[in-house]
Design a protein around this motif. Structure first.
Motif, mmCIF file in Angstrom:
data_model
loop_
_atom_site.group_PDB
_atom_site.id
_atom_site.type_symbol
_atom_site.label_atom_id
_atom_site.label_comp_id
_atom_site.label_asym_id
_atom_site.label_seq_id
_atom_site.Cartn_x
_atom_site.Cartn_y
_atom_site.Cartn_z
ATOM 1 N N SER A 184 13.139 124.204 79.572
ATOM 2 C CA SER A 184 12.902 123.858 78.178
ATOM 3 C C SER A 184 12.327 122.470 77.989
ATOM 4 O O SER A 184 11.728 122.176 76.962
ATOM 5 C CB SER A 184 14.225 123.927 77.405
ATOM 6 O OG SER A 184 14.811 125.178 77.543
ATOM 7 N N PHE A 185 12.531 121.589 78.946
ATOM 8 C CA PHE A 185 12.156 120.198 78.801
ATOM 9 C C PHE A 185 11.323 119.752 79.990
ATOM 10 O O PHE A 185 11.314 120.401 81.023
ATOM 11 C CB PHE A 185 13.411 119.319 78.694
ATOM 12 C CG PHE A 185 14.298 119.693 77.555
ATOM 13 C CD1 PHE A 185 14.067 119.177 76.292
ATOM 14 C CD2 PHE A 185 15.347 120.569 77.738
ATOM 15 C CE1 PHE A 185 14.884 119.513 75.236
ATOM 16 C CE2 PHE A 185 16.165 120.921 76.681
ATOM 17 C CZ PHE A 185 15.935 120.398 75.426
ATOM 18 N N PRO A 186 10.665 118.592 79.875
ATOM 19 C CA PRO A 186 9.937 118.059 81.024
ATOM 20 C C PRO A 186 10.873 117.812 82.180
ATOM 21 O O PRO A 186 12.056 117.559 81.994
ATOM 22 C CB PRO A 186 9.366 116.733 80.480
ATOM 23 C CG PRO A 186 9.317 116.912 79.002
ATOM 24 C CD PRO A 186 10.501 117.780 78.668
ATOM 25 N N LEU A 187 10.344 117.884 83.375
ATOM 26 C CA LEU A 187 11.154 117.664 84.562
ATOM 27 C C LEU A 187 11.828 116.301 84.506
ATOM 28 O O LEU A 187 11.222 115.310 84.139
ATOM 29 C CB LEU A 187 10.272 117.730 85.816
ATOM 30 C CG LEU A 187 9.710 119.094 86.156
ATOM 31 C CD1 LEU A 187 8.666 118.955 87.252
ATOM 32 C CD2 LEU A 187 10.806 120.039 86.601
ATOM 33 N N PRO A 247 20.560 112.165 84.081
ATOM 34 C CA PRO A 247 20.141 110.919 84.714
ATOM 35 C C PRO A 247 19.584 111.194 86.092
ATOM 36 O O PRO A 247 20.204 111.895 86.887
ATOM 37 C CB PRO A 247 21.443 110.112 84.780
ATOM 38 C CG PRO A 247 22.324 110.710 83.737
ATOM 39 C CD PRO A 247 21.968 112.166 83.696
ATOM 40 N N ASN A 248 18.401 110.660 86.377
ATOM 41 C CA ASN A 248 17.780 110.934 87.671
ATOM 42 C C ASN A 248 18.317 109.963 88.714
ATOM 43 O O ASN A 248 17.724 108.948 89.006
ATOM 44 C CB ASN A 248 16.247 110.821 87.562
ATOM 45 C CG ASN A 248 15.582 111.393 88.787
ATOM 46 O OD1 ASN A 248 16.237 111.670 89.795
ATOM 47 N ND2 ASN A 248 14.292 111.588 88.704
ATOM 48 N N THR A 284 14.896 120.491 88.494
ATOM 49 C CA THR A 284 14.132 119.666 87.554
ATOM 50 C C THR A 284 13.983 118.219 88.000
ATOM 51 O O THR A 284 13.611 117.356 87.200
ATOM 52 C CB THR A 284 14.789 119.680 86.157
ATOM 53 O OG1 THR A 284 16.092 119.082 86.236
ATOM 54 C CG2 THR A 284 14.912 121.097 85.633
ATOM 55 N N GLN A 285 14.234 117.951 89.257
ATOM 56 C CA GLN A 285 14.087 116.592 89.772
ATOM 57 C C GLN A 285 12.622 116.169 89.731
ATOM 58 O O GLN A 285 11.721 116.960 90.005
ATOM 59 C CB GLN A 285 14.618 116.530 91.195
ATOM 60 C CG GLN A 285 14.733 115.130 91.762
ATOM 61 C CD GLN A 285 15.202 115.154 93.204
ATOM 62 O OE1 GLN A 285 15.330 116.208 93.802
ATOM 63 N NE2 GLN A 285 15.438 113.991 93.762
ATOM 64 N N ALA A 309 13.747 120.788 96.488
ATOM 65 C CA ALA A 309 13.297 122.065 95.921
ATOM 66 C C ALA A 309 11.835 122.352 96.224
ATOM 67 O O ALA A 309 11.391 123.498 96.146
ATOM 68 C CB ALA A 309 13.517 122.073 94.410
ATOM 69 N N ASP A 310 11.072 121.314 96.588
ATOM 70 C CA ASP A 310 9.652 121.485 96.902
ATOM 71 C C ASP A 310 9.408 121.650 98.397
ATOM 72 O O ASP A 310 8.293 121.985 98.807
ATOM 73 C CB ASP A 310 8.852 120.271 96.415
ATOM 74 C CG ASP A 310 8.898 120.111 94.909
ATOM 75 O OD1 ASP A 310 8.634 121.100 94.208
ATOM 76 O OD2 ASP A 310 9.208 118.994 94.442
#
Length: 241
Positions: free
Chosen positions: A16-19, A24-25, A109-110, A117-118
């Motif tokens: 729903s949102f930008p990555l 908090p990243n 979403t990192q 995940a990549d």
């Protein structure tokens, strides 16, 4: 209906949102070359705390998955028990709904293009953990982590938001690909494909069909979005559209 409501909650979480904007990243910046054993949450915390807390814990766990999936670990001294602790934490977190939601909201979403995940290969602690949990619980939530961003990639007009949703979807697909040998996952794939394609096979699980029918009715996706979702799950089933 309770299951439908639970899955619908995911509609506001992934895709729903930008990555990187939802939690908090804690994974950005330079990583250490040893697992930060003392920074990880406890088994009790990942077992019982709320979704918000689970998302925060997951951001710490994902940071360590970066190290666990890299070559750095083979070049430095570390305690083997630390890797087992990481696997145990992920296993426990993926054993309940808030934990699953929290973990994947962080993992998928990192920010960046070199996240766990990549990576071509999934981090071993995560791969092993997913094989130890209840697939009947994990499967629909993991499927939703692909459905939502695929749909949003066809809804967003902003190129950056479309790209972010597409990236989240690709990351989610890697999770499904790694688990598509599970009967629970295949049954969910079949039900989702049947509803989005309008072609219901005789072997589709009726309970799951009703579950996903309720989800898609509430979601009110367009024909274009449903077609995109159908193509995605056709690939998992090796079905020719």
């Amino acid at each position: 209906m309770i299951q439908v409501a639970i899955i619908l909650m995911l509609l506001t979480l992934v895709g729903s949102f930008p990555l990187g904007k939802r939690i908090p990243n804690a994974t950005r910046g330079k990583f250490s070359t040893a697992l930060n054993y003392n920074d990880l949450p406890t088994i009790e915390q990942v077992s019982t705390d709320s979704f918000t807390d689970q998302a925060y814990y997951a951001s710490t766990i994902v940071k360590e998955l970066v190290l666990a999936s890299s070559n750095v670990i083979s070049n430095h001294n570390y305690e083997p028990g630390q890797l087992q602790k990481l696997q145990d934490l992920v296993t426990i977190q993926l054993s309940h709904q808030d934990g699953i939601r929290g973990f994947f909201s962080a993992y998928l979403t990192q920010e960046g293009d070199d996240t766990p995940a990549d990576a071509e290969c999934m981090p071993v602690p995560l791969s092993k953990a997913m094989k130890c949990v209840d697939m009947a619980l994990l499967a629909p939530l993991a499927c939703m982590n692909v459905i939502r961003p695929v749909a949003m990639s066809y809804w967003h007009k902003d190129p950056t938001l479309k790209e972010n949703s597409a990236k989240t979807a690709e990351r989610g697909k890697k999770i499904l690909t790694s688990l598509r040998g599970s009967v629970n996952f295949v049954r969910n794939f079949e039900a989702i494909y049947a509803i989005t394609s309008g072609s219901k096979a005789a072997n589709v699980d009726e309970k799951l069909y009703k579950l996903w029918d309720g989800v898609f009715r509430e979601s009110n996706y367009s024909k274009e979005q449903k077609n995109a979702i159908a193509r995605t799950f056709a690939d998992f089933l090796a079905v020719k559209n």
